[in-house]
Scaffold this motif. Structure first.
Motif, PDB file in Angstrom:
ATOM      1  N   SER A   1       0.823  -1.220   0.000  1.00 17.18           N
ATOM      2  CA  SER A   1       0.000   0.000   0.000  1.00 17.18           C
ATOM      3  C   SER A   1       0.854   1.265   0.000  1.00 17.18           C
ATOM      4  CB  SER A   1      -0.902   0.042   1.236  1.00 17.18           C
ATOM      5  OG  SER A   1      -1.702  -1.081   1.305  1.00 17.18           O
TER       6      SER A   1
ATOM      7  N   LYS B   1       1.493   3.347  -3.784  1.00 17.67           N
ATOM      8  CA  LYS B   1       0.280   4.014  -3.300  1.00 17.67           C
ATOM      9  C   LYS B   1      -0.796   4.056  -4.377  1.00 17.67           C
ATOM     10  CE  LYS B   1       2.763   6.869  -0.021  1.00 17.67           C
ATOM     11  NZ  LYS B   1       3.357   8.146   0.287  1.00 17.67           N
ATOM     12  N   ARG B   2      -0.368   3.923  -5.637  1.00 12.91           N
ATOM     13  CA  ARG B   2      -1.314   4.010  -6.771  1.00 12.91           C
ATOM     14  C   ARG B   2      -1.606   2.638  -7.384  1.00 12.91           C
ATOM     15  NH1 ARG B   2       1.883   8.452 -10.165  1.00 12.91           N
ATOM     16  NH2 ARG B   2       0.073   8.367 -11.566  1.00 12.91           N
TER      17      ARG B   2
ATOM     18  N   ARG C   1      -6.257   2.061   1.957  1.00 13.72           N
ATOM     19  CA  ARG C   1      -6.216   3.502   1.662  1.00 13.72           C
ATOM     20  C   ARG C   1      -5.091   4.236   2.413  1.00 13.72           C
ATOM     21  NH1 ARG C   1      -9.956   5.802  -1.115  1.00 13.72           N
ATOM     22  NH2 ARG C   1      -9.667   7.897  -0.320  1.00 13.72           N
TER      23      ARG C   1
ATOM     24  N   ARG D   1      -2.326   5.930   0.501  1.00 16.23           N
ATOM     25  CA  ARG D   1      -2.903   7.026  -0.276  1.00 16.23           C
ATOM     26  C   ARG D   1      -3.220   8.236   0.624  1.00 16.23           C
ATOM     27  NH1 ARG D   1      -5.206   6.761  -5.308  1.00 16.23           N
ATOM     28  NH2 ARG D   1      -6.525   8.534  -5.815  1.00 16.23           N
TER      29      ARG D   1
ATOM     30  N   GLN E   1      -8.366   1.447  -2.220  1.00 14.35           N
ATOM     31  CA  GLN E   1      -7.162   2.243  -2.473  1.00 14.35           C
ATOM     32  C   GLN E   1      -7.378   3.198  -3.651  1.00 14.35           C
ATOM     33  OE1 GLN E   1      -3.810  -0.407  -2.594  1.00 14.35           O
ATOM     34  NE2 GLN E   1      -2.354   1.192  -3.154  1.00 14.35           N
TER      35      GLN E   1
ATOM     36  N   PRO F   1      -7.070   2.514  -6.899  1.00 14.50           N
ATOM     37  CA  PRO F   1      -5.805   2.419  -7.626  1.00 14.50           C
ATOM     38  C   PRO F   1      -5.950   2.761  -9.105  1.00 14.50           C
ATOM     39  CG  PRO F   1      -6.761   0.243  -7.367  1.00 14.50           C
ATOM     40  CD  PRO F   1      -7.710   1.194  -6.723  1.00 14.50           C
TER      41      PRO F   1
END
Lengths: 274, 248
Positions: free
Chosen positions: A167, B79-80, B106, B109, B160, B162
């Motif tokens: 993440s 993060k993406r 999440r 992000r 997330q 994404p």
């Protein structure tokens, strides 16, 4: 009983509360990350440090802290780089620290010096002063601040390190910080409850909380509370019975843990809803 | 179309090994593509996914995602990217609640020192609902079945939000009906959000119809690639995927 000066009573009680709070908060990470033996390792590094300090004629506590932090700084990167299980590295460094301690003490003649180094392992209620309380307060504040500010990152890492990394969380940085704070807390708590017993204060309250709750948020709240309760109860037992403080705290926290295993909802038999 | 993932002569050799898990892989994936990676066990499918998101560092070669080097900008890139991990073992006594696990997707992000707000929780709960597991939101994660847990992990990756979704055998723990519904959901997400998707499977029949390209991996090498129908008819692919399986 309780025939101690009020000042000493208050200072030692505050010390017990702070040690319980900081150790059992760190226990949340140490127990979940399965690096419980890190406590052994750090307390024995502190023992070796104290022996080194005595050998060199300096403050044993200062070197106890330095050695403990030194081990924390080494442990994380070493287990990452060497791709070894952290428990293997801890096992090796644990015995190394004991060996070093005996080598250092070998250079110091007399039983008194050995006794001074050993007091780091066992701790004493009566050696704590206001400066120790201030340092312990600062460490406890740092630990709590770390937990509150980075709760979401820490909970993700404790759930699964690989997923947390996927993440976009810098898991290494957080793990190294946990090790560093553990070393700091262990070494500062030494004077109060001793290096060997501080380990129990890290493990027992958190393990109790893990028995009782399915929700990680509740564990983060109740683990420190159980830690404080264990310390205060152990404190009273120690004063009443004249048992050593560290040993009393361990006995009380172990009894609380045993009780939590018995009443744990995680082991409750399923019931059919009619 | 814009190139979103770029691999150039990528080799991955695990520590202590001599045989590469990925051998000389050169691959371009365009933004909005739905790519399936198939191959037998040990072909390097998971290694390929984890090399793309940088969880594994390649031994040699270049991996670029969003035009950036994964070795340098790993955390920023991840993060993406949503990642659904394969065969995740869970302890029945694990102290985590399903909706919190979904929210963990999440966290990268959201960034440091920011706490989830009501909008973030809405996204998480919406994704749990899309996957049909909203009723399990407050259940302990260790108490869920394998299939339910798999759906929570997919909701986690979707929460997330994404730009790239990496799915490692996402259908493995699901029943037939759930597999069909998840394939439909992935197709919808791909169409509505333009989500670049890479899905790993060991069985070509599990791949959604919307898939634009199938890459066949074997022993760390790309053996062939093409459309689903085209690849499915290749005899070598059929032989490779059913190797060692005795039909009675």
């Amino acid at each position: 009983m309780f025939d101690l000066p009020l000042y000493l009573l208050i200072v030692s009680m505050v010390g017990a509360i702070l040690a319980g709070l900081s150790c059992s908060t760190l226990g949340i990470f140490v127990v979940r990350l399965n690096i419980v033996s890190v406590g052994y390792c750090m307390s024995h590094a502190a023992f070796a440090g104290a022996a080194f300090g005595i050998m060199m004629g300096y403050d044993p506590l200062l070197f106890a802290i330095l050695f403990s932090i030194g081990i924390a700084v080494l442990l994380g990167p070493l287990s990452d780089k060497a791709k070894l299980d952290s428990n293997v590295i801890i096992g090796v460094t644990f015995s190394l620290m004991i060996a070093l301690a005996f080598i250092f003490l070998n250079f110091v003649p007399g039983v008194a010096a050995t006794g001074a180094a050993l007091s780091i392992l066992w701790g004493s209620l009566f050696t704590i002063d206001i400066n120790d309380i201030l340092i312990l307060f600062l460490i406890t504040f740092l630990v709590l601040l770390f937990l509150i500010l980075f709760y979401k990152e820490l909970s993700a890492i404790l759930f699964n390190r690989k997923l947390a990394e996927a993440s976009g969380i810098n898991t290494k940085l957080f793990l190294y910080t946990i090790l560093f704070l553990t070393a700091l807390t262990v070494s500062v708590s030494l004077k109060l409850i001793g290096g060997l017993l501080v380990f129990a204060l890290i493990v027992n309250p958190t393990s109790t909380a893990y028995q009782l709750f399915f929700d990680f948020k509740k564990i983060t709240v109740f683990s420190p509370l159980i830690g404080i309760a264990s310390c205060l109860s152990g404190y009273v037992v120690s004063l009443e019975s004249d048992f050593p403080l560290g040993a009393s705290i361990v006995v009380v926290s172990s009894v609380i843990f045993a009780f939590s295993v018995i009443i744990s909802p995680k082991r409750r038999k399923g019931r059919l809803l009619l | 179309m814009q190139n979103i993932i770029e691999l150039r002569n990528v080799n991955v050799i695990y520590e202590g090994e001599r045989i590469p898990a990925l051998y000389n892989i050169t691959l371009d994936i365009m933004r909005g593509e739905f790519v399936a990676v198939i191959g037998p066990n040990g072909a390097g499918k998971t290694t390929l996914l984890e090399t793309i998101n940088g969880l594994l560092q390649c031994t040699s070669g270049i991996v670029k995602v969003f035009g950036k080097d994964v070795k340098k900008y790993g955390n920023e890139i991840r993060k993406r990217i949503g990642y659904v991990i394969q065969n995740f073992e869970i302890d029945p006594l694990d102290p985590f609640i399903a909706k919190d696990v979904a929210m963990m997707g999440r966290i990268g992000r959201l960034g440091l020192l920011r706490f989830p707000k009501s909008d973030d929780w809405k996204i998480v709960l919406d994704n749990l609902k899309i996957l049909g597991v909203d009723a399990l939101a407050d259940r302990a994660i260790g108490k869920l079945s394998g299939g339910e847990f798999q759906k929570i992990l997919i909701a986690r990756a979707l929460s997330q939000e994404p730009e790239i979704l990496l799915l490692d055998e996402p259908l493995s723990n699901l029943d037939l009906d759930s597999r069909k519904r998840l394939c439909e959901l992935l197709s919808d997400l791909h169409e509505s959000r333009g989500l670049t998707t890479i899905m790993v499977s060991h069985d070509i029949s599990y791949i959604p119809e919307i898939c634009s390209r199938v890459i066949v991996l074997d022993k760390g090498r790309i053996v062939c690639e093409g459309g689903k129908e085209e690849v499915a008819t290749l005899e070598c692919v059929s032989r490779m995927l059913h190797k060692g399986v005795k039909h009675v």
